[in-house]
Design a protein around this motif. Sequence first.
Motif, mmCIF file in Angstrom:
data_model
loop_
_atom_site.group_PDB
_atom_site.id
_atom_site.type_symbol
_atom_site.label_atom_id
_atom_site.label_comp_id
_atom_site.label_asym_id
_atom_site.label_seq_id
_atom_site.Cartn_x
_atom_site.Cartn_y
_atom_site.Cartn_z
ATOM 1 N N ALA A 30 36.514 -43.939 -9.367
ATOM 2 C CA ALA A 30 37.402 -44.979 -9.897
ATOM 3 C C ALA A 30 36.717 -46.338 -9.934
ATOM 4 C CB ALA A 30 38.687 -45.043 -9.072
ATOM 5 N N ILE A 31 35.977 -46.677 -8.889
ATOM 6 C CA ILE A 31 35.293 -47.980 -8.880
ATOM 7 C C ILE A 31 34.130 -47.985 -9.874
ATOM 8 C CG2 ILE A 31 33.783 -47.454 -6.906
ATOM 9 C CD1 ILE A 31 35.249 -50.902 -7.561
ATOM 10 N N LEU A 32 33.405 -46.880 -9.969
ATOM 11 C CA LEU A 32 32.265 -46.836 -10.889
ATOM 12 C C LEU A 32 32.693 -46.861 -12.354
ATOM 13 C CD1 LEU A 32 29.920 -44.259 -9.132
ATOM 14 C CD2 LEU A 32 29.681 -46.745 -9.209
ATOM 15 N N SER A 33 33.857 -46.301 -12.646
ATOM 16 C CA SER A 33 34.340 -46.291 -14.025
ATOM 17 C C SER A 33 35.218 -47.508 -14.331
ATOM 18 C CB SER A 33 35.104 -45.004 -14.303
ATOM 19 O OG SER A 33 36.241 -44.931 -13.479
ATOM 20 N N THR A 37 39.479 -52.444 -9.294
ATOM 21 C CA THR A 37 38.602 -53.573 -8.993
ATOM 22 C C THR A 37 37.916 -53.347 -7.648
ATOM 23 O OG1 THR A 37 40.287 -54.819 -7.793
ATOM 24 C CG2 THR A 37 40.162 -55.157 -10.206
ATOM 25 N N GLU A 38 36.926 -54.169 -7.381
ATOM 26 C CA GLU A 38 36.239 -54.085 -6.094
ATOM 27 C C GLU A 38 37.196 -54.391 -4.945
ATOM 28 O OE1 GLU A 38 32.259 -55.904 -3.997
ATOM 29 O OE2 GLU A 38 32.352 -55.815 -6.175
ATOM 30 N N GLU A 40 40.463 -53.834 -4.931
ATOM 31 C CA GLU A 40 41.315 -52.652 -4.776
ATOM 32 C C GLU A 40 40.571 -51.534 -4.041
ATOM 33 O OE1 GLU A 40 44.206 -52.772 -8.677
ATOM 34 O OE2 GLU A 40 42.086 -52.264 -8.978
ATOM 35 N N PHE A 41 39.307 -51.349 -4.405
ATOM 36 C CA PHE A 41 38.481 -50.343 -3.753
ATOM 37 C C PHE A 41 38.398 -50.618 -2.260
ATOM 38 C CE2 PHE A 41 34.250 -49.053 -2.210
ATOM 39 C CZ PHE A 41 34.288 -47.696 -2.489
ATOM 40 N N GLN A 42 38.105 -51.867 -1.900
ATOM 41 C CA GLN A 42 37.970 -52.224 -0.485
ATOM 42 C C GLN A 42 39.273 -52.002 0.274
ATOM 43 O OE1 GLN A 42 35.009 -53.078 1.088
ATOM 44 N NE2 GLN A 42 36.308 -52.599 2.822
ATOM 45 N N LYS A 43 40.399 -52.351 -0.352
ATOM 46 C CA LYS A 43 41.695 -52.137 0.296
ATOM 47 C C LYS A 43 41.963 -50.653 0.507
ATOM 48 C CE LYS A 43 43.812 -56.375 -1.391
ATOM 49 N NZ LYS A 43 44.754 -56.974 -2.337
ATOM 50 N N MET A 44 41.600 -49.836 -0.474
ATOM 51 C CA MET A 44 41.801 -48.394 -0.352
ATOM 52 C C MET A 44 40.900 -47.796 0.727
ATOM 53 S SD MET A 44 42.199 -47.293 -4.309
ATOM 54 C CE MET A 44 43.577 -47.796 -5.295
#
Length: 57
Positions: A30-33, A37-38, A40-44
């Motif tokens: 999801a982050i690579l595509s 967002t970065e 959102e990625f960090q929160k997940m």
Amino acid sequence: MIEKSMKQAKAFVELEGFTISAEHDELVKAILSRKITEDEFQKMVDNLMNKGKTIIE
């Protein structure tokens, strides 16, 4: 391109004796595509870690 990169990275991690769960695999995709967002990625990632799940199991 993303799939090839993911396969190479996953193979490297597995050579080191670790495995990556499907949940973590999807998060990285999801982050690579750029589906998330970065931030959102960090929160997940933080959320997974708070649940006792690490990125590499």
